[in-house]
Design an enzyme around this catalytic site. Sequence first.
Site, mmCIF file in Angstrom:
data_model
loop_
_atom_site.group_PDB
_atom_site.id
_atom_site.type_symbol
_atom_site.label_atom_id
_atom_site.label_comp_id
_atom_site.label_asym_id
_atom_site.label_seq_id
_atom_site.Cartn_x
_atom_site.Cartn_y
_atom_site.Cartn_z
ATOM 1 N N GLN A 172 -11.828 7.390 10.340
ATOM 2 C CA GLN A 172 -11.556 6.206 11.224
ATOM 3 C C GLN A 172 -12.421 5.941 12.145
ATOM 4 O O GLN A 172 -12.443 4.793 12.779
ATOM 5 C CB GLN A 172 -9.947 6.322 11.562
ATOM 6 C CG GLN A 172 -9.100 6.810 10.658
ATOM 7 C CD GLN A 172 -9.229 5.991 9.333
ATOM 8 O OE1 GLN A 172 -9.192 4.631 9.247
ATOM 9 N NE2 GLN A 172 -9.061 6.711 8.089
ATOM 10 N N ARG A 182 -9.926 -1.492 7.867
ATOM 11 C CA ARG A 182 -9.018 -2.442 8.525
ATOM 12 C C ARG A 182 -8.758 -1.787 9.578
ATOM 13 O O ARG A 182 -8.172 -2.260 10.690
ATOM 14 C CB ARG A 182 -7.914 -2.818 7.587
ATOM 15 C CG ARG A 182 -6.832 -1.861 6.957
ATOM 16 C CD ARG A 182 -6.067 -1.524 7.903
ATOM 17 N NE ARG A 182 -4.692 -1.036 7.703
ATOM 18 C CZ ARG A 182 -4.033 0.079 8.051
ATOM 19 N NH1 ARG A 182 -4.649 0.817 8.983
ATOM 20 N NH2 ARG A 182 -2.931 0.128 7.583
ATOM 21 N N ASP A 229 0.649 8.977 19.463
ATOM 22 C CA ASP A 229 0.778 9.585 20.802
ATOM 23 C C ASP A 229 0.340 11.078 20.867
ATOM 24 O O ASP A 229 0.745 11.836 21.660
ATOM 25 C CB ASP A 229 2.048 9.336 21.562
ATOM 26 C CG ASP A 229 3.173 9.863 20.659
ATOM 27 O OD1 ASP A 229 2.776 10.546 19.660
ATOM 28 O OD2 ASP A 229 4.352 9.820 21.213
ATOM 29 N N LYS A 239 1.106 -1.334 0.088
ATOM 30 C CA LYS A 239 -0.090 -0.102 0.115
ATOM 31 C C LYS A 239 0.917 1.391 0.000
ATOM 32 O O LYS A 239 1.925 1.304 0.653
ATOM 33 C CB LYS A 239 -0.715 0.079 1.000
ATOM 34 C CG LYS A 239 -2.021 1.104 1.278
ATOM 35 C CD LYS A 239 -2.818 0.913 2.370
ATOM 36 C CE LYS A 239 -2.471 1.497 3.540
ATOM 37 N NZ LYS A 239 -3.565 1.571 4.666
ATOM 38 N N ASP A 276 -15.142 16.211 19.000
ATOM 39 C CA ASP A 276 -14.356 16.635 17.999
ATOM 40 C C ASP A 276 -13.960 18.122 18.306
ATOM 41 O O ASP A 276 -14.715 18.582 19.037
ATOM 42 C CB ASP A 276 -14.974 16.384 16.627
ATOM 43 C CG ASP A 276 -14.122 16.542 15.547
ATOM 44 O OD1 ASP A 276 -13.719 15.452 14.850
ATOM 45 O OD2 ASP A 276 -13.442 17.662 15.200
HETATM 46 N N1 NAD Z 1 -3.471 3.623 13.062
HETATM 47 C C1 NAD Z 1 -4.022 3.392 11.889
HETATM 48 O O1 NAD Z 1 -4.236 2.332 11.493
HETATM 49 C C2 NAD Z 1 -4.571 4.481 11.025
HETATM 50 C C3 NAD Z 1 -5.017 4.469 9.809
HETATM 51 C C4 NAD Z 1 -5.348 5.517 9.266
HETATM 52 C C5 NAD Z 1 -5.486 6.773 9.585
HETATM 53 N N2 NAD Z 1 -4.866 6.823 10.961
HETATM 54 C C6 NAD Z 1 -4.935 8.130 11.763
HETATM 55 O O2 NAD Z 1 -6.199 8.319 12.261
HETATM 56 C C7 NAD Z 1 -6.444 9.740 12.250
HETATM 57 C C8 NAD Z 1 -7.737 10.326 11.752
HETATM 58 O O3 NAD Z 1 -7.629 9.858 10.529
HETATM 59 P P1 NAD Z 1 -9.312 10.279 9.861
HETATM 60 O O4 NAD Z 1 -8.946 9.645 8.294
HETATM 61 O O5 NAD Z 1 -10.211 9.765 10.543
HETATM 62 O O6 NAD Z 1 -9.145 11.668 9.615
HETATM 63 P P2 NAD Z 1 -10.290 12.767 9.568
HETATM 64 O O7 NAD Z 1 -9.774 13.909 8.851
HETATM 65 O O8 NAD Z 1 -11.598 11.916 8.666
HETATM 66 O O9 NAD Z 1 -10.806 12.760 11.040
HETATM 67 C C9 NAD Z 1 -10.008 13.278 12.083
HETATM 68 C C10 NAD Z 1 -10.983 14.091 12.825
HETATM 69 O O10 NAD Z 1 -10.130 14.236 14.313
HETATM 70 C C11 NAD Z 1 -10.533 15.749 14.547
HETATM 71 N N3 NAD Z 1 -9.689 16.193 15.269
HETATM 72 C C12 NAD Z 1 -8.132 16.615 15.188
HETATM 73 N N4 NAD Z 1 -7.518 16.973 16.126
HETATM 74 C C13 NAD Z 1 -8.609 16.626 17.209
HETATM 75 C C14 NAD Z 1 -8.406 16.880 18.620
HETATM 76 N N5 NAD Z 1 -7.149 17.258 19.410
HETATM 77 N N6 NAD Z 1 -9.480 16.811 19.554
HETATM 78 C C15 NAD Z 1 -10.687 16.282 18.803
HETATM 79 N N7 NAD Z 1 -10.803 16.038 17.600
HETATM 80 C C16 NAD Z 1 -9.657 16.203 16.750
HETATM 81 C C17 NAD Z 1 -10.638 16.632 13.301
HETATM 82 O O11 NAD Z 1 -11.673 17.615 13.383
HETATM 83 C C18 NAD Z 1 -11.296 15.515 12.417
HETATM 84 O O12 NAD Z 1 -12.690 15.568 12.574
HETATM 85 C C19 NAD Z 1 -5.168 10.427 11.494
HETATM 86 O O13 NAD Z 1 -4.308 10.849 12.471
HETATM 87 C C20 NAD Z 1 -4.565 9.454 10.640
HETATM 88 O O14 NAD Z 1 -3.419 9.512 10.520
HETATM 89 C C21 NAD Z 1 -4.648 5.835 11.583
#
Ligand code: NAD
Length: 325
Positions: free
Chosen positions: A140, A112, A231, A69, A162
């Site tokens: 996510q 996933r 973190d 990926k 949020d």
């Molecule tokens: N661990 C994994 O496998 C994995 C996979 C994909 C994405 N991610 C991570 O998950 C996170 C979310 O991704 P997404 O695709 O859902 O993004 P997204 O933009 O759809 O959602 C993120 C949300 O978090 C909110 N947000 C940001 N900072 C915040 C805070 N301090 N307090 C409260 N809300 C806050 C934003 O306003 C937004 O609504 C990202 O950091 C991404 O890198 C992790």
Amino acid sequence: MEIRYLSRADVESLNVSMKEVLEAVDNGFRLKGLGKTEMPPKPGVHPREDCFIHAMPAYVREVESAGMKWVSGFPSNIAKGLPYITGLLILNDPDTGLPIAVMDCAWITAMRTGASAGISAKHLARPDSSVAGILGCGVQARTSLMALVETLPELKQVRCNDLYPESTKKFIAEMSEQFSSLEFIACDNPAEMATGSDVIVSATSILKDAKPPLDESMFNEGALAVSLDYDSAWTSGAMTAADKFVSDDINQLLSTKAQGHFFGGIPDEISADLGELAAGLKPGRENDSERIFSMNMGIAVDDMVTAKVLYQRAGEMNIGVMLPL
Ligand SMILES: NC(=O)c1ccc[n+]([C@@H]2O[C@H](COP(=O)([O-])OP(=O)(O)OC[C@H]3O[C@@H](n4cnc5c(N)ncnc54)[C@H](O)[C@@H]3O)[C@@H](O)[C@H]2O)c1
């Protein structure tokens, strides 16, 4: 020689359910625990501050899925009205190495990732967990809730927060339509979200200079914290206070820590990885009072097992476009 190209719309039209993704991902973790996967820690390039483009290769034996990926995460996209996570996934024939499919990976990543939160809950949450807290109500978070519904049979209430109240509202409007028996609470701040939460999933932006809004006082006795955002959401104090600290891949966790930006505050002892739990090699939760932290960074094994389900379904349904190699 041809490859099957699956656009985002093609992928979605296959109607693969969260239940199917959970099964595939659980099996992928099990095979990982049994040493039947090959998955180097992901390298990446970082063209902008706090942005990444990661290469995530893996081979999963028995499932016979191999590929990579190539996924981007750009927090600055939120303000541009673009998705945070975008990318492509290539599947290869494990016998010949030939590429056999290229597909959009946003759906795979979301499903996933949600499934990994569900698998953490399956092994590490109290079985009677009835309250889920969600910090960061984006993509996510939606799939994580879909998976928690499958793995927490007693789930009744979802507490959401949020940075943007509009995003919390939109999340609740969408998810309450999908899960009408759940009670949704829009919380004004992270502490209110954490109050009484048995499982907390954080999916905020991953930031190098994050000021984590969740501290030890918000990590309830007997609770499970699942971090999908490195973190950025929880303080070091909260992570080291956990009775058990688990990750989806210890190798990747330590290799990311060694790069210097993240995980300075994780405890020295990592209890297990999810593969060891899925394979029954180590215990998950052992009593109702343990505070358990699951750091799910996202692993390529999860992507490859999910992509294989899509590839097979696309063949059966003849979805996608065949392109010459
Ligand atoms: N661990 C994994 O496998 C994995 C996979 C994909 C994405 N991610 C991570 O998950 C996170 C979310 O991704 P997404 O695709 O859902 O993004 P997204 O933009 O759809 O959602 C993120 C949300 O978090 C909110 N947000 C940001 N900072 C915040 C805070 N301090 N307090 C409260 N809300 C806050 C934003 O306003 C937004 O609504 C990202 O950091 C991404 O890198 C992790």
